[in-house]
Design a protein around this motif. Structure first.
Motif, PDB file in Angstrom:
ATOM      1  N   GLU A  22       8.025  18.158  -7.775  1.00 18.72           N
ATOM      2  CA  GLU A  22       6.646  18.523  -8.074  1.00 18.72           C
ATOM      3  C   GLU A  22       6.259  18.049  -9.471  1.00 18.72           C
ATOM      4  N   ALA A  23       7.191  18.221 -10.400  1.00 15.16           N
ATOM      5  CA  ALA A  23       6.947  17.778 -11.766  1.00 15.16           C
ATOM      6  C   ALA A  23       6.692  16.275 -11.800  1.00 15.16           C
ATOM      7  N   ALA A  24       7.483  15.548 -11.047  1.00 11.88           N
ATOM      8  CA  ALA A  24       7.338  14.093 -11.034  1.00 11.88           C
ATOM      9  C   ALA A  24       5.998  13.698 -10.442  1.00 11.88           C
ATOM     10  N   MET A  25       5.623  14.442  -9.376  1.00  9.60           N
ATOM     11  CA  MET A  25       4.349  14.126  -8.729  1.00  9.60           C
ATOM     12  C   MET A  25       3.185  14.332  -9.687  1.00  9.60           C
ATOM     13  N   ILE A  26       3.287  15.428 -10.447  1.00 12.10           N
ATOM     14  CA  ILE A  26       2.233  15.711 -11.413  1.00 12.10           C
ATOM     15  C   ILE A  26       2.140  14.575 -12.426  1.00 12.10           C
ATOM     16  N   ASP A  27       3.305  14.024 -12.750  1.00 12.76           N
ATOM     17  CA  ASP A  27       3.322  12.892 -13.685  1.00 12.76           C
ATOM     18  C   ASP A  27       2.823  11.603 -13.042  1.00 12.76           C
ATOM     19  N   GLY A  28       2.455  11.651 -11.774  1.00 10.39           N
ATOM     20  CA  GLY A  28       1.858  10.476 -11.142  1.00 10.39           C
ATOM     21  C   GLY A  28       2.773   9.656 -10.257  1.00 10.39           C
ATOM     22  N   ALA A  29       4.002  10.124 -10.051  1.00 12.36           N
ATOM     23  CA  ALA A  29       4.903   9.369  -9.177  1.00 12.36           C
ATOM     24  C   ALA A  29       4.513   9.616  -7.732  1.00 12.36           C
ATOM     25  N   GLY A  30       4.588   8.576  -6.913  1.00 14.49           N
ATOM     26  CA  GLY A  30       4.284   8.726  -5.494  1.00 14.49           C
ATOM     27  C   GLY A  30       5.453   9.342  -4.765  1.00 14.49           C
ATOM     28  N   HIS A  31       5.179   9.714  -3.499  1.00 19.89           N
ATOM     29  CA  HIS A  31       6.244  10.360  -2.726  1.00 19.89           C
ATOM     30  C   HIS A  31       7.427   9.427  -2.549  1.00 19.89           C
ATOM     31  N   ALA A  32       7.158   8.131  -2.364  1.00 22.93           N
ATOM     32  CA  ALA A  32       8.254   7.191  -2.161  1.00 22.93           C
ATOM     33  C   ALA A  32       9.125   7.117  -3.416  1.00 22.93           C
ATOM     34  N   ARG A  33       8.462   7.097  -4.550  1.00 24.65           N
ATOM     35  CA  ARG A  33       9.212   7.010  -5.797  1.00 24.65           C
ATOM     36  C   ARG A  33      10.041   8.269  -6.019  1.00 24.65           C
ATOM     37  N   VAL A  34       9.456   9.394  -5.692  1.00 21.01           N
ATOM     38  CA  VAL A  34      10.209  10.650  -5.828  1.00 21.01           C
ATOM     39  C   VAL A  34      11.449  10.598  -4.949  1.00 21.01           C
ATOM     40  N   PHE A  35      11.250  10.114  -3.721  1.00 22.72           N
ATOM     41  CA  PHE A  35      12.368  10.071  -2.787  1.00 22.72           C
ATOM     42  C   PHE A  35      13.463   9.141  -3.284  1.00 22.72           C
ATOM     43  N   PHE A  36      13.064   7.907  -3.614  1.00 22.43           N
ATOM     44  CA  PHE A  36      14.090   6.926  -3.948  1.00 22.43           C
ATOM     45  C   PHE A  36      14.745   7.184  -5.290  1.00 22.43           C
ATOM     46  N   THR A  37      13.988   7.671  -6.246  1.00 22.91           N
ATOM     47  CA  THR A  37      14.573   7.745  -7.580  1.00 22.91           C
ATOM     48  C   THR A  37      15.016   9.140  -7.987  1.00 22.91           C
ATOM     49  N   ILE A  38      14.502  10.159  -7.327  1.00 28.34           N
ATOM     50  CA  ILE A  38      14.932  11.495  -7.734  1.00 28.34           C
ATOM     51  C   ILE A  38      15.806  12.147  -6.680  1.00 28.34           C
ATOM     52  N   ILE A  39      15.239  12.296  -5.495  1.00 25.86           N
ATOM     53  CA  ILE A  39      15.972  13.017  -4.452  1.00 25.86           C
ATOM     54  C   ILE A  39      17.296  12.338  -4.120  1.00 25.86           C
ATOM     55  N   LEU A  40      17.220  11.037  -3.831  1.00 29.12           N
ATOM     56  CA  LEU A  40      18.424  10.354  -3.370  1.00 29.12           C
ATOM     57  C   LEU A  40      19.586  10.530  -4.329  1.00 29.12           C
ATOM     58  N   ARG A  41      19.308  10.481  -5.628  1.00 32.51           N
ATOM     59  CA  ARG A  41      20.432  10.598  -6.555  1.00 32.51           C
ATOM     60  C   ARG A  41      20.947  12.042  -6.648  1.00 32.51           C
ATOM     61  N   LEU A  42      20.092  12.969  -6.313  1.00 28.70           N
ATOM     62  CA  LEU A  42      20.562  14.357  -6.400  1.00 28.70           C
ATOM     63  C   LEU A  42      21.374  14.779  -5.168  1.00 28.70           C
ATOM     64  N   VAL A  43      21.207  14.077  -4.079  1.00 28.63           N
ATOM     65  CA  VAL A  43      21.912  14.485  -2.867  1.00 28.63           C
ATOM     66  C   VAL A  43      23.086  13.559  -2.555  1.00 28.63           C
ATOM     67  N   THR A  44      23.523  12.823  -3.566  1.00 28.75           N
ATOM     68  CA  THR A  44      24.618  11.885  -3.335  1.00 28.75           C
ATOM     69  C   THR A  44      25.794  12.470  -2.558  1.00 28.75           C
ATOM     70  N   PRO A  45      26.251  13.700  -2.869  1.00 25.67           N
ATOM     71  CA  PRO A  45      27.435  14.182  -2.141  1.00 25.67           C
ATOM     72  C   PRO A  45      27.246  14.131  -0.632  1.00 25.67           C
ATOM     73  N   ILE A  46      26.081  14.567  -0.160  1.00 17.99           N
ATOM     74  CA  ILE A  46      25.909  14.635   1.286  1.00 17.99           C
ATOM     75  C   ILE A  46      25.685  13.241   1.852  1.00 17.99           C
ATOM     76  N   LEU A  47      25.076  12.367   1.073  1.00 17.09           N
ATOM     77  CA  LEU A  47      24.930  10.991   1.544  1.00 17.09           C
ATOM     78  C   LEU A  47      26.302  10.376   1.726  1.00 17.09           C
ATOM     79  N   ALA A  48      27.180  10.627   0.778  1.00 15.61           N
ATOM     80  CA  ALA A  48      28.524  10.068   0.860  1.00 15.61           C
ATOM     81  C   ALA A  48      29.271  10.638   2.061  1.00 15.61           C
ATOM     82  N   VAL A  49      29.112  11.933   2.292  1.00 18.18           N
ATOM     83  CA  VAL A  49      29.789  12.554   3.435  1.00 18.18           C
ATOM     84  C   VAL A  49      29.275  11.951   4.740  1.00 18.18           C
ATOM     85  N   VAL A  50      27.971  11.861   4.859  1.00 16.46           N
ATOM     86  CA  VAL A  50      27.402  11.324   6.099  1.00 16.46           C
ATOM     87  C   VAL A  50      27.803   9.868   6.280  1.00 16.46           C
TER      88      VAL A  50
END
Lengths: 295, 414, 520
Positions: A189-217
């Motif tokens: 939400e903070a990133a969005m307020i700063d003007g980042a789009g949903h795609a940018r939030v996904f690729f640059t914030i979310i993906l790096r925070l969920v690395t453990p589960i990405l690696a498991v999958v």
């Protein structure tokens, strides 16, 4: 933001208790024995060229690398080609499955829309359908597709990968979804307020925070693909196109002529990429990233 | 840490690119595959697609190349998984994507003809050249559908270092084996579900085949003669009690015991010969000693090739099989590369100077084709379990009677 | 926060790039779709065309519209799911309404072709004629050498007649006015030549000549005749007329069917049979109870062991935990069937490792006693399944923030208390769906049953081949695929019924997990 910083606020106050450590190691060793024991039979069979798989409890009574050299150098089996094919198909499927699954999990976790919960449930339910006729259906489907697009028809790696990707959304999506939910919404939400789009939030914030589960999958998907032979054996026809699992299973599919030492040797070699991938991904799985980044 | 993230992302992109590349290369190599080659213009030479068992693929590769050199017909040998080759073939034969020829066993014939996916063959005058058991097995309802290429049957393997002379009867074998001091005088593959295939020679020795035969010599589903096996059941019960035959002995264990020199006799097929010879056993192969008043007749499994009813290359397929695979030279060559006993009499004789081959031939003289009729499928479901029960001490007569009744009921229900 | 700030800067400058990429990808996709549509129009596949067009339009709308945000993320995976998974389900449903089974795998035309082909046989003891395939214009014919060494020539519409020919080694190889085909020419016209029947004489009773291999011809006769107008198959040796009985085969007046038959729609027959099938109904309760027990216990055991090990090895103070972790994953790195086979060998009563070495020569009847066999199957399934749970739990544990744990510790919670009240509930958030789908997977886990016990030990009191470790799906296999019979229609109907049961259980369970999820 680096690993040592994360570790810094782990409780160091309590002192190690030797008895407890001992008990923990004892438990881990018992579990290891349980996990490893059957594999010793496999290793023993791989090293004993004329041996059987389970005929004797006298393991490693004859040790030689004949089966391995036979397998790798044989003109009969394009072993190295199989290995390469399996790696290409396994890694591609794993990477794309994670990608497709993560995209969907992001939508399910971060957006609210009609049919969200039924959709999630549907993804899991679809995969519960008994796969009794899957092989026949997939054969028919790929034959038809191949008539129009030969590049993704029968006997192609791309066709097989596409079939595997059919299962990219499913229980793994749910797994990622659960993990995504644990990442605080305030971050994006903070990133969005700063003007980042949903795609940018996904690729640059979310993906790096969920690395453990990405690696498991990724690992789960790689293993499933690497060891699959039911679908691969129907899709891949030419020996040079086939995967390791298909090639190896054929060596033992006739009980009378089953070459267990070659199969076991092949299975040992086939485990190497899985082990390597696990070792590579282990640091992402348990790297303590989440805790550090959330801070 | 950002660095590692980037490397993951880069890796993922590489993989994706790899997939695209593999898709492209797959596309460019596609025209060589059989499907596209066979249905194009008239100038193209035919390509035969032949599905074969995994373990035979290599021995056939040379024959395929030689045939192509001779006729210009390309033969593409596709090695298939034995466990699924039959069902895959049934499902794919009529779709236009199936093979032109499939290798299989003669006992598939009931299913293949019922499904209508196999075309009749004509061996012509060459028919006389086949072993009678092979020719017998190649026909179904009087029509020949299979080109026989190999015959497999059980024989008695003997460790000649332990026992110098062949056994004259089953009891003599046990006596000789015991006298030699072996841990197991005799081993035969069983398992918790039994293994009737390996016990069949002993069953026939008591005069109880599974099915009777009609006037033409074909197996007749209406004549279930399995029930005559009362004496065999009693004998089996005694063997179980004495421990000479045990459900504990799996194929793996039997092999280990014989290779370790702990077993004097081993009832098995040609598939285990290589392991025994390589294991350093002084191997002799004898006919199967009978425990009863009649000869011990093992099942013969005849391997061969079938032509797909929906092949577009039937002329080439028939020519390849009848006029090429069905020749002595090719069958001898196949024997040399895969050690299976040829189905052509002349080829079989040509290779029988080998004592081991001669032993299997001798044991095979008594062999009868495994029934291919659909009713046989019902027999397998109950047969082994009943034998295993008898070996483990169940009442022989009652169990055998129940076996016969269950099989009869299952056949009637079909 | 450092991240988000730098992102914003990037975000403003990089707007146009993604748009171009998006449009390019859509362009590629659309051109492929147009190509596909043209082909489908060419083939007249209108149904598929409608689906493809609708899907194509939907995808374009999703990515061009400002709305439909969630769909932008879900669509890529959904496309693959729809093509491959949904097709499999659709196909199974379709087959469940047909008689697709042994003897009914062809369509009617193919079945007729096959019946006629099977009925053709060489006239007993007839001569093997060396044949030269010849061509006269478009017509193919046979130049054969008779027993007396003279040549005969005939075509499909022109019975064999003596002809002057050129001989080579006693075989007629060429004749005036016709062109002798080289083998390559024969191959190029295989189907026409294979089907060619040259009458042996003026009367139909004389039979005809055919060649299968292009080198020898034989006199043939046929025992069946198909009448396309009446749609009947006549056995010419007995005179019996078989008619289309409406159940996918030709049937004689006395009810005798000849196979191969063909596929037809049978409505709800398979479902009716599935429900009334006596071989299923007898052992149904027993098998159903065990199926539930097997699936439930398998999930419970693998989950318990997997989570316990994940917790144990998640302790950063534990030395060698990387090695331990690797060991726990190893069973998963090997083909499952290899492990299952080794286990089944290890269970051997007199020779197996477990009795002989671990239990010092005990004679536990692992695979032959109904109860022990169940334990054995569960044990093997535990071995096969715990690495999966271990991996998933290890990943899921990373989502539990350390500060929560620390807070609990400061509050004086015991390790068990922390696990029970903090870690487990949080783990369940991401793992509950895994448990449910793992239950569904094990409910239909045919492979492990088949590989370890084959459903045995057999219930010898029953008259059907059912065993004490048979689960529902393995029983279905035994009923639908007995002996040489493959009844795919019946098996599909069973799959659908089983799916409905499993799905119902899962839906109820998922409702329960909703409460779990909202804890977060």
């Amino acid at each position: 933001m680096s690993a040592p910083a994360t570790r810094a606020h782990l409780p160091r106050s309590r002192r190690r208790r030797p008895m407890r450590t001992l008990a923990k190691h004892a438990a881990a060793i018992v579990a290891s024995a349980f996990a490893l024991f059957p594999l010793l039979y496999v290793l023993s069979a791989a090293l004993n060229p004329t041996g059987t798989l389970t005929g004797s409890n006298e393991l490693f009574k004859s040790v030689g690398l004949d089966s391995f050299t036979r397998l790798v150098t044989s003109d009969q089996y394009p072993f190295l080609t199989w290995f390469k094919n399996s790696l290409i198909i396994g890694l591609t499927t794993a990477a794309l499955s994670v990608f497709l699954g993560a995209l969907a999990a992001y939508a399910f976790s971060r957006m609210r829309f009609v049919g969200r919960r039924p959709g999630l449930l549907g993804l899991v339910l679809v995969q519960m359908f008994p796969q009794l006729l899957a092989v026949v259906a997939i054969f028919i489907l790929l034959t038809e597709i191949g008539e129009i697009f030969p590049a993704i028809g029968l006997n192609t790696h791309a066709g097989l990968i596409s079939v595997y990707l059919g299962a990219a959304l499913g229980v793994n999506t749910y797994l990622m979804y659960g993990f995504f939910n644990t990442v605080p919404k305030e971050l994006d939400e903070a990133a969005m307020i700063d003007g980042a789009g949903h795609a940018r939030v996904f690729f640059t914030i979310i993906l790096r925070l969920v690395t453990p589960i990405l690696a498991v999958v990724a690992l789960l998907s790689f293993i499933a693909t690497f060891n699959d032979f039911v679908i691969a054996s129907v899709v891949l026809i030419d020996a040079d196109q086939q995967t390791l699992a298909v090639g190896l299973y054929r060596m033992v599919s006739n009980p009378n002529y089953a070459d267990w030492s070659a199969f076991a040797a092949g299975a040992v070699l086939a485990a190497i990429p899985v082990v390597a991938l696990f070792l590579f991904l282990q640091r992402y799985i348990v790297g303590g990233l989440t805790a550090g980044a959330v801070k | 840490m950002t660095k590692t993230k980037k490397s993951i992302a880069a890796g993922a992109m590489l993989v994706t690119a790899g997939m695209l590349l593999s898709a492209c290369s797959g596309g460019s190599t596609e025209p060589t595959s059989s499907a596209t080659a066979t249905d194009t213009g008239s100038e193209t030479t035919a390509t035969l697609t032949v599905w074969v068992d995994a373990e035979r693929a290599d021995s056939l590769a040379d024959a395929a190349t030689a045939y192509e050199d001779e006729t210009g017909v390309a033969v593409e040998i596709v090695s298939r998984d034995n466990a699924t080759i039959k069902d895959d073939y049934m499902q794919q034969a009529s779709t236009g994507s199936g093979p032109d020829i499939v290798m299989g066993a003669h006992d598939w014939l009931g299913e293949l003809t019922t499904n209508g996916v196999v075309a009749p063959l004509e061996l012509g005058d060459s028919a006389d050249g086949y072993l009678s058991v092979a020719l017998d097995a190649a026909a179904y309802d009087g029509t020949v559908y299979m080109l026989p290429y190999a015959v497999e049957n059980l024989a008695m393997l003997r460790n000649a270092d332990l026992v110098a002379e062949p056994a004259t009867s089953f009891d003599d074998m046990i006596a000789k084996g015991t006298a030699a001091g072996a841990e197991f005088p005799f081993v035969v593959e069983q398992g918790v579900d039994g293994n009737p295939y390996h016990l069949y020679p002993f069953q026939t020795a008591f005069g109880a085949p599974v099915f009777g035969r009609d006037a033409n010599g074909a197996y007749d589903a209406t004549q279930l003669t399995l029930g005559d096996g009362g004496d065999f059941a009693a004998w089996l019960s005694a063997q179980g009690a004495a421990g000479t035959i045990s459900t504990e002995i799996t194929g793996d264990i039997a092999k280990e015991k014989f290779l370790a020199g702990d077993a004097a006799f081993w009832l098995t097929g040609p598939w285990n010969v290589t392991a025994a010879v390589e294991g350093g056993i002084n191997l002799a192969v004898d006919a199967i000693p009978s425990p009863g008043s009649e000869d011990a007749q093992p099942f013969a499994g005849v391997k061969g090739f079938f032509v797909n009813q929906y092949s577009e290359n039937k002329v080439a397929a028939n020519d390849f099989l009848v006029n090429y695979i069905g020749t002595t030279d090719v069958q001898v060559a196949l024997f040399e590369s895969s050690s299976v006993l040829p189905a052509l009499t002349e080829a079989a004789q040509a290779v029988s100077d080998d004592a081991i081959v001669a032993g299997f031939l001798a044991a095979g003289e008594q062999a009868v084709p495994m029934p291919a009729i659909p009713a046989m499928g019902q027999v397998w479901q109950y047969w082994g379990i009943a034998e295993a029960e008898i070996l483990n001490g169940a009442d022989a007569t009652a169990t055998w009677d129940k076996l016969t009744a269950d099989v009869q009921a299952a056949i009637d229900a079909q | 926060m450092e991240h988000t700030r730098s992102l914003t800067a990037l975000g403003r400058s990089g707007r146009i790039g993604p748009l171009i990429v998006k449009l390019l990808m859509l362009g590629v996709l659309d051109s492929v779709l147009v190509f596909l549509a043209l082909i489908l129009i060419g083939r007249g596949d209108w149904g598929i065309l409608v689906i493809v067009t609708a899907a194509g339009l939907a995808i374009n709308w999703v990515y061009l519209s400002k709305r439909a945000l969630p769909a932008k993320y879900i669509t890529p995976g959904l496309v693959f799911l729809a093509i491959f998974q949904v097709f499999v389900i659709g196909y199974t449903v379709y087959i469940a309404f047909t008689n697709y089974s042994t003897g009914h795998i062809l369509n009617k035309d193919q079945a007729i072709e096959s019946l006629l082909s099977q009925s053709q046989s060489r006239v007993a003891d007839s001569h093997q004629y060396p044949v030269t395939v010849v061509r006269d214009g478009d017509a193919f014919g046979f130049l054969v050498t008779a027993e007396d060494g003279t040549a005969y020539l005939g075509f499909a519409d022109q019975p064999l007649a003596p002809v002057d020919a050129t001989f080579e080694d006693g075989t007629a190889v060429a004749a005036e006015g016709v062109q002798s085909l080289q083998y390559a020419d024969i191959l190029a016209n295989q189907e026409a030549i294979f089907d060619l029947a040259v009458p042996a004489g003026d009367s139909a009773e004389d039979g005809w000549l055919r060649t299968l291999d292009g080198r020898s011809a034989y006199e043939y006769e046929s025992s069946r005749e198909y009448d396309a107008v009446a749609d009947t198959m006549t056995d010419t040796t007995t005179g019996v007329v078989y008619t289309d009985g409406g159940d996918g085969a030709f049937v004689a007046p006395d009810g005798t069917r000849i196979l191969p038959g063909w596929q037809i729609n049978v409505g709800l027959d398979n479902f009716e049979r599935a429900i009334t099938e006596p071989t299923i109904r007898g052992p149904l309760m027993y098998v159903l109870v065990w199926t539930f027990a097997f699936a439930f216990l398998s999930v419970l055991l693998t989950f318990a062991l997997g989570v316990a090990l994940a917790l144990l090895l998640n302790d950063p103070r534990m030395r060698g935990r990387k090695v331990y972790r690797l060991v726990m994953v190893l069973p998963y790195a090997f083909p499952a069937f290899l492990g299952a086979l080794v286990w089944s060998g290890m269970f051997s009563t007199s020779f197996g490792f477990i009795n002989q070495v671990l239990l010092g020569g005990a004679a536990v009847p692992w695979l032959t006693d109904p109860t022990m066999a169940k334990i054995a199957v569960l044990l093997v399934n535990l071995w096969l399944g715990f690495p999966y749970m271990f991996l998933v739990a290890t990943g899921a544990l990373q989502a539990i923030p350390d500060d929560i744990l620390e807070a609990a510790r400061t509050d004086g919670a015991t390790p068990w208390g922390i696990f029970r009240h903090v870690k487990l509930p949080l783990l369940m958030v991401s793992m509950a769906p895994i448990l449910i789908s793992s239950f569904a997977f094990n409910f239909n886990n045919f492979n492990v049953i088949y590989l370890v016990t084959g459903g045995g030990p057999r219930d010898t009191a029953a008259s059907i081949p059912v065993g004490f470790t048979d689960i529902l799906i393995s029983l279905v296999y035994k009923v639908a695929f007995t002996g040489q019979m493959r009844d795919y229609g019946l098996a599909s109907a069973f799959s659908i019924i089983i799916f409905v049961v499993v799905a119902a259980i899962s839906i109820v369970s998922f409702r329960k997990t909703k409460t779990l999820e909202e804890m977060n």
